[in-house]
Design a protein around this motif. Structure first.
Motif, PDB file in Angstrom:
ATOM      1  N   ASP A 254       0.845  -1.211   0.000  1.00 18.09           N
ATOM      2  CA  ASP A 254       0.000   0.000   0.000  1.00 18.09           C
ATOM      3  C   ASP A 254       0.871   1.248   0.000  1.00 18.09           C
ATOM      4  N   THR A 255       1.899   1.231   0.832  1.00 21.60           N
ATOM      5  CA  THR A 255       2.812   2.377   0.914  1.00 21.60           C
ATOM      6  C   THR A 255       3.565   2.557  -0.402  1.00 21.60           C
TER       7      THR A 255
ATOM      8  N   GLY B 207     -14.836  -1.537  -0.517  1.00 27.74           N
ATOM      9  CA  GLY B 207     -14.735  -0.190   0.017  1.00 27.74           C
ATOM     10  C   GLY B 207     -14.501  -0.201   1.508  1.00 27.74           C
ATOM     11  N   VAL B 208     -14.634   0.962   2.113  1.00 27.20           N
ATOM     12  CA  VAL B 208     -14.473   1.120   3.557  1.00 27.20           C
ATOM     13  C   VAL B 208     -15.853   1.132   4.188  1.00 27.20           C
ATOM     14  N   TYR B 209     -16.044   0.316   5.206  1.00 28.58           N
ATOM     15  CA  TYR B 209     -17.339   0.170   5.879  1.00 28.58           C
ATOM     16  C   TYR B 209     -17.275   0.719   7.307  1.00 28.58           C
ATOM     17  N   THR B 210     -18.449   0.942   7.863  1.00 28.22           N
ATOM     18  CA  THR B 210     -18.529   1.393   9.258  1.00 28.22           C
ATOM     19  C   THR B 210     -18.061   0.312  10.231  1.00 28.22           C
ATOM     20  N   ALA B 211     -18.069  -0.941   9.779  1.00 22.24           N
ATOM     21  CA  ALA B 211     -17.543  -2.081  10.539  1.00 22.24           C
ATOM     22  C   ALA B 211     -17.167  -3.148   9.516  1.00 22.24           C
ATOM     23  N   ASP B 212     -16.510  -4.206   9.959  1.00 25.16           N
ATOM     24  CA  ASP B 212     -16.113  -5.270   9.037  1.00 25.16           C
ATOM     25  C   ASP B 212     -17.362  -5.966   8.497  1.00 25.16           C
ATOM     26  N   PRO B 213     -17.660  -5.848   7.175  1.00 23.51           N
ATOM     27  CA  PRO B 213     -18.884  -6.436   6.620  1.00 23.51           C
ATOM     28  C   PRO B 213     -18.893  -7.958   6.668  1.00 23.51           C
ATOM     29  N   ARG B 214     -17.719  -8.558   6.857  1.00 25.87           N
ATOM     30  CA  ARG B 214     -17.660 -10.017   6.959  1.00 25.87           C
ATOM     31  C   ARG B 214     -18.083 -10.501   8.338  1.00 25.87           C
TER      32      ARG B 214
ATOM     33  N   LEU C 291      -9.519   4.807  12.057  1.00 25.53           N
ATOM     34  CA  LEU C 291      -9.971   3.426  11.872  1.00 25.53           C
ATOM     35  C   LEU C 291      -8.792   2.458  11.864  1.00 25.53           C
ATOM     36  N   ALA C 292      -7.729   2.849  11.146  1.00 26.17           N
ATOM     37  CA  ALA C 292      -6.549   1.988  11.055  1.00 26.17           C
ATOM     38  C   ALA C 292      -5.899   1.798  12.420  1.00 26.17           C
ATOM     39  N   SER C 293      -5.851   2.865  13.218  1.00 23.11           N
ATOM     40  CA  SER C 293      -5.245   2.785  14.549  1.00 23.11           C
ATOM     41  C   SER C 293      -6.052   1.891  15.483  1.00 23.11           C
ATOM     42  N   GLN C 294      -7.350   1.736  15.166  1.00 25.62           N
ATOM     43  CA  GLN C 294      -8.219   0.880  15.971  1.00 25.62           C
ATOM     44  C   GLN C 294      -8.238  -0.568  15.478  1.00 25.62           C
ATOM     45  N   GLY C 295      -7.411  -0.851  14.458  1.00 28.28           N
ATOM     46  CA  GLY C 295      -7.272  -2.235  14.013  1.00 28.28           C
ATOM     47  C   GLY C 295      -7.877  -2.558  12.672  1.00 28.28           C
ATOM     48  N   ALA C 296      -8.523  -1.591  12.018  1.00 28.48           N
ATOM     49  CA  ALA C 296      -9.060  -1.850  10.684  1.00 28.48           C
ATOM     50  C   ALA C 296      -7.911  -2.165   9.735  1.00 28.48           C
ATOM     51  N   LYS C 297      -8.062  -3.223   8.944  1.00 27.55           N
ATOM     52  CA  LYS C 297      -6.955  -3.691   8.109  1.00 27.55           C
ATOM     53  C   LYS C 297      -7.158  -3.387   6.633  1.00 27.55           C
ATOM     54  N   VAL C 298      -7.993  -2.404   6.326  1.00 27.83           N
ATOM     55  CA  VAL C 298      -8.259  -2.064   4.924  1.00 27.83           C
ATOM     56  C   VAL C 298      -7.001  -1.493   4.278  1.00 27.83           C
ATOM     57  N   LEU C 299      -6.316  -0.591   4.984  1.00 32.80           N
ATOM     58  CA  LEU C 299      -5.103   0.046   4.473  1.00 32.80           C
ATOM     59  C   LEU C 299      -4.057   0.126   5.577  1.00 32.80           C
TER      60      LEU C 299
ATOM     61  N   THR D 278      -1.519   1.874   7.896  1.00 30.65           N
ATOM     62  CA  THR D 278      -1.531   3.225   8.468  1.00 30.65           C
ATOM     63  C   THR D 278      -0.530   4.146   7.792  1.00 30.65           C
ATOM     64  N   ARG D 279       0.666   3.650   7.554  1.00 33.78           N
ATOM     65  CA  ARG D 279       1.710   4.481   6.952  1.00 33.78           C
ATOM     66  C   ARG D 279       1.301   4.979   5.565  1.00 33.78           C
ATOM     67  N   SER D 280       0.570   4.146   4.812  1.00 34.81           N
ATOM     68  CA  SER D 280       0.152   4.543   3.468  1.00 34.81           C
ATOM     69  C   SER D 280      -0.885   5.659   3.519  1.00 34.81           C
ATOM     70  N   VAL D 281      -1.774   5.621   4.512  1.00 38.16           N
ATOM     71  CA  VAL D 281      -2.794   6.665   4.656  1.00 38.16           C
ATOM     72  C   VAL D 281      -2.135   7.988   5.027  1.00 38.16           C
ATOM     73  N   ALA D 282      -1.179   7.939   5.949  1.00 39.68           N
ATOM     74  CA  ALA D 282      -0.471   9.159   6.355  1.00 39.68           C
ATOM     75  C   ALA D 282       0.291   9.759   5.184  1.00 39.68           C
ATOM     76  N   LEU D 283       0.894   8.915   4.373  1.00 39.57           N
ATOM     77  CA  LEU D 283       1.630   9.384   3.200  1.00 39.57           C
ATOM     78  C   LEU D 283       0.682  10.028   2.183  1.00 39.57           C
ATOM     79  N   ALA D 284      -0.467   9.389   1.958  1.00 37.85           N
ATOM     80  CA  ALA D 284      -1.461   9.947   1.029  1.00 37.85           C
ATOM     81  C   ALA D 284      -1.965  11.299   1.522  1.00 37.85           C
ATOM     82  N   MET D 285      -2.158  11.431   2.830  1.00 35.95           N
ATOM     83  CA  MET D 285      -2.616  12.694   3.405  1.00 35.95           C
ATOM     84  C   MET D 285      -1.555  13.776   3.225  1.00 35.95           C
ATOM     85  N   ASN D 286      -0.294  13.446   3.463  1.00 35.73           N
ATOM     86  CA  ASN D 286       0.787  14.425   3.361  1.00 35.73           C
ATOM     87  C   ASN D 286       0.961  14.950   1.939  1.00 35.73           C
TER      88      ASN D 286
END
Length: 249
Positions: free
Chosen positions: A154-155, A177-184, A203-211, A213-221
């Protein structure tokens, strides 16, 4: 040149049938007028298999030799996807991290990206190649292969999108996509059309494994337009955007 980055995770390239499906999806993007940098993970389960091989010999999993072994899964996938694309008539070539080069520090197994050289890939696009396939997770430090840590593909994809100023970066996975909770797990989980970088980081810091964390921070920057979508279904995904874009909706 209209350019997008498309990253496919391990389940998306887990079999030859799925690799052929990925190639057809990329072909559609080329038909839509895009040049594409494709970033691939190792086939599902392959990295775990390679890690176990190393662990059968040593407890030292922070060495350059460890990275040499565990990075090989992505090399195989990048070659297979490129072969599938060329069979569909799409002029494509694979480049390994050290060939670009994708420069990192020497923090083996958890390397940090320092710089991505653009010249070789831009030259290939000018020479008529429509798709360049790159292994995710993989870099180089002073001629030694490095890896970026689990989820590092991802990064890799976001870093390439930022470097080449891609129109967007699509992250293909096994959910649409990204859900309010794990759809599975949660039957009534709702899919979000958009989510901010800050919300995605939470969400990522709370354990969501969609993306990763480092990749999201990079995309934001670097304000990379990011989309999470399914490689198995032709559905719209979730766009991850900045707060200002969200407020303008």
């Amino acid at each position: 040149m209209s350019l997008i980055v498309a990253k496919f995770g391990g389940t998306s390239v887990g079999t030859i049938d799925r690799i052929n499906s990925v190639a057809k999806r990329i072909k559609n993007e080329v038909k839509n007028g895009y040049n594409v940098i494709v970033v691939v993970s190792a086939m599902a389960g392959e990295t775990n298999r390679l890690i176990k091989l190393v662990q059968s010999l040593t407890n030292n999993c922070r060495s350059s030799e460890y990275d040499t072994v565990v990075s090989s899964g992505e090399q195989v996938t990048s070659g297979l996807v490129t072969i599938a694309l060329n069979e569909l008539g799409i002029k494509s070539k694979s480049y390994q991290g050290w060939q670009i080069p994708f420069e990192t520090d020497n923090n083996f197994s958890r390397a940090n990206i320092k710089k991505i050289k653009k010249d070789k890939l831009l030259s290939e696009f000018k020479n008529g190649y429509k798709v360049i396939v790159v292994p995710g997770f993989q870099g180089v430090h002073e001629n030694r292969i490095t890896t970026l840590g689990r989820g590092g593909s991802d990064t890799s994809a976001v870093a390439l999108a930022a470097t080449f100023k891609a129109e967007r970066c699509d992250i293909y996975t096994d959910v649409d996509g990204v859900y309010t909770a794990d759809p599975r797990i949660v039957a009534n989980a709702l899919k979000l059309e958009t989510i901010t970088f800050e919300e995605m980081l939470e969400l990522a810091s709370q354990g969501a494994k969609v993306l990763q964390t480092r990749s999201v921070a990079l995309a934001m920057n670097f304000n990379v337009k990011l989309q999470v979508l399914s490689s198995f279904e032709k559905k719209s995904g979730t766009f991850i955007i900045n707060e200002r874009q969200k407020s303008m909706e």
